[in-house]
Design a protein around this motif. Structure first.
Motif, PDB file in Angstrom:
ATOM      1  N   THR A   1       8.768 -70.678 -34.322  1.00  9.76           N
ATOM      2  CA  THR A   1       8.150 -69.867 -33.294  1.00  9.76           C
ATOM      3  C   THR A   1       7.512 -70.518 -32.239  1.00  9.76           C
ATOM      4  O   THR A   1       7.633 -71.599 -32.251  1.00  9.76           O
ATOM      5  CB  THR A   1       6.847 -69.337 -34.484  1.00  9.76           C
ATOM      6  OG1 THR A   1       6.089 -70.032 -34.478  1.00  9.76           O
ATOM      7  CG2 THR A   1       7.274 -68.874 -35.729  1.00  9.76           C
TER       8      THR A   1
ATOM      9  N   TYR B   1       2.406 -61.008 -32.794  1.00 10.31           N
ATOM     10  CA  TYR B   1       2.193 -61.926 -33.915  1.00 10.31           C
ATOM     11  C   TYR B   1       1.464 -61.265 -34.936  1.00 10.31           C
ATOM     12  O   TYR B   1       0.395 -61.693 -35.060  1.00 10.31           O
ATOM     13  CB  TYR B   1       1.905 -63.240 -33.324  1.00 10.31           C
ATOM     14  CG  TYR B   1       2.834 -64.074 -32.868  1.00 10.31           C
ATOM     15  CD1 TYR B   1       3.822 -64.700 -33.484  1.00 10.31           C
ATOM     16  CD2 TYR B   1       2.727 -64.134 -31.491  1.00 10.31           C
ATOM     17  CE1 TYR B   1       4.782 -65.509 -32.784  1.00 10.31           C
ATOM     18  CE2 TYR B   1       3.687 -65.130 -30.719  1.00 10.31           C
ATOM     19  CZ  TYR B   1       4.686 -65.577 -31.452  1.00 10.31           C
ATOM     20  OH  TYR B   1       5.583 -66.360 -30.719  1.00 10.31           O
TER      21      TYR B   1
ATOM     22  N   VAL C   1      -2.087 -65.219 -34.131  1.00  8.98           N
ATOM     23  CA  VAL C   1      -1.095 -66.163 -33.483  1.00  8.98           C
ATOM     24  C   VAL C   1      -1.087 -67.446 -34.465  1.00  8.98           C
ATOM     25  O   VAL C   1       0.018 -68.112 -35.076  1.00  8.98           O
ATOM     26  CB  VAL C   1      -1.198 -66.697 -32.228  1.00  8.98           C
ATOM     27  CG1 VAL C   1       0.072 -67.833 -31.769  1.00  8.98           C
ATOM     28  CG2 VAL C   1      -0.956 -65.685 -31.434  1.00  8.98           C
TER      29      VAL C   1
ATOM     30  N   PHE D   1      -0.014 -64.886 -38.471  1.00  5.17           N
ATOM     31  CA  PHE D   1       1.489 -64.860 -38.520  1.00  5.17           C
ATOM     32  C   PHE D   1       2.213 -66.090 -39.262  1.00  5.17           C
ATOM     33  O   PHE D   1       3.242 -65.759 -39.998  1.00  5.17           O
ATOM     34  CB  PHE D   1       2.144 -64.896 -37.204  1.00  5.17           C
ATOM     35  CG  PHE D   1       3.529 -64.748 -37.048  1.00  5.17           C
ATOM     36  CD1 PHE D   1       3.765 -63.220 -36.834  1.00  5.17           C
ATOM     37  CD2 PHE D   1       4.406 -65.603 -36.935  1.00  5.17           C
ATOM     38  CE1 PHE D   1       5.277 -62.849 -36.639  1.00  5.17           C
ATOM     39  CE2 PHE D   1       5.843 -65.090 -36.405  1.00  5.17           C
ATOM     40  CZ  PHE D   1       6.183 -63.906 -36.494  1.00  5.17           C
TER      41      PHE D   1
END
Length: 237
Positions: free
Chosen positions: A7, A55, A104, A108
């Motif tokens: 990611t 996210y 974030v 996520f």
């Protein structure tokens, strides 16, 4: 051939990791909100892009729908996506800012690790999760209090998931220090950082990659954190 999910994959450290693993012949599934020009210039049949809008639960739903079509097995998940912003001075901005950081850095990764469990869990060949946190998780910067708190939360989640998903998934973290300055950093700012770093130079991204490969290859490491910071964490007041 290994399958690796990364990611925050289109810039800086994330982009470097994508390119290194591709050079090793791995398949890389790159999750990002906005592919950079450098990322878009990569030409490899082993690179798969998943572009999400956010996210959160909606981003996870889209990411997992695409991962399901791309891979049965995921060998390594690197949660690298990050936001690094000072705390807002305006009270009205605090909630949205904090929620964005939480999404974030904590939400996520939690959703992605959980959703990928069936693709990673194996007691004979455990999948590996590497969360990229920050040395500020242990010694916060007061100007970035909210950022630091969510990175600290990801450190805690690392240990929790190491317990929760053992022995079929190994979960560790890497805590970088001043590996690569931003373009806007001045020479004075750099020198001030060097004064509080035992190895007074930019580490670059390679030491982080080396730490990732160590965690991937060493089958007897889980629930731990590796500082890649040139000794800054024990030098900085």
């Amino acid at each position: 051939m290994r399958t690796i999910v990364i990611t925050g994959s289109s810039r800086r450290l994330g982009l470097f990791l994508v390119e290194k693993f591709l050079s090793m012949g791995d398949t890389v599934i790159a999750i990002t909100r906005s592919p950079s020009q450098n990322f878009q210039s990569i030409s490899s049949e082993h690179l798969q892009l998943i572009q999400i809008d956010s996210y959160d639960q909606f981003g996870i739903t889209k990411a997992m729908q695409e991962i399901e079509t791309l891979a049965e097995r995921v060998d390594l998940l690197i949660n690298n996506a990050s936001m690094y912003d000072v705390d807002p001075e305006n009270f009205e901005e605090l909630e949205n800012h904090y929620l964005s950081l939480f999404n974030v850095h904590m939400l996520f990764p939690t959703l992605l690790i959980t959703a990928l469990k069936e693709h990673m869990y194996s007691e004979s060949t455990p999948g590996v999760v590497v969360n990229i946190t920050d040395i500020y998780a242990d010694n916060p910067n007061p100007e970035y209090a909210l950022y630091c708190s969510t990175k600290s939360g990801l450190e805690s989640l690392t240990q929790s998931f190491a317990k929760k998903f053992s022995p079929g998934i190994r979960c560790n973290s890497i805590m970088p220090g001043p590996i690569q300055f931003l373009e806007q950093h001045t020479e004075h700012q750099k020198s001030e950082v060097y004064k509080e770093t035992l190895l007074p130079f930019e580490g670059g991204y390679m030491p982080v990659f080396q730490a990732v490969t160590f965690l991937l290859d060493n089958h007897y490491v889980t629930g731990t954190s590796i500082k890649v910071d040139g000794g800054r964490s024990i030098c900085r007041g």
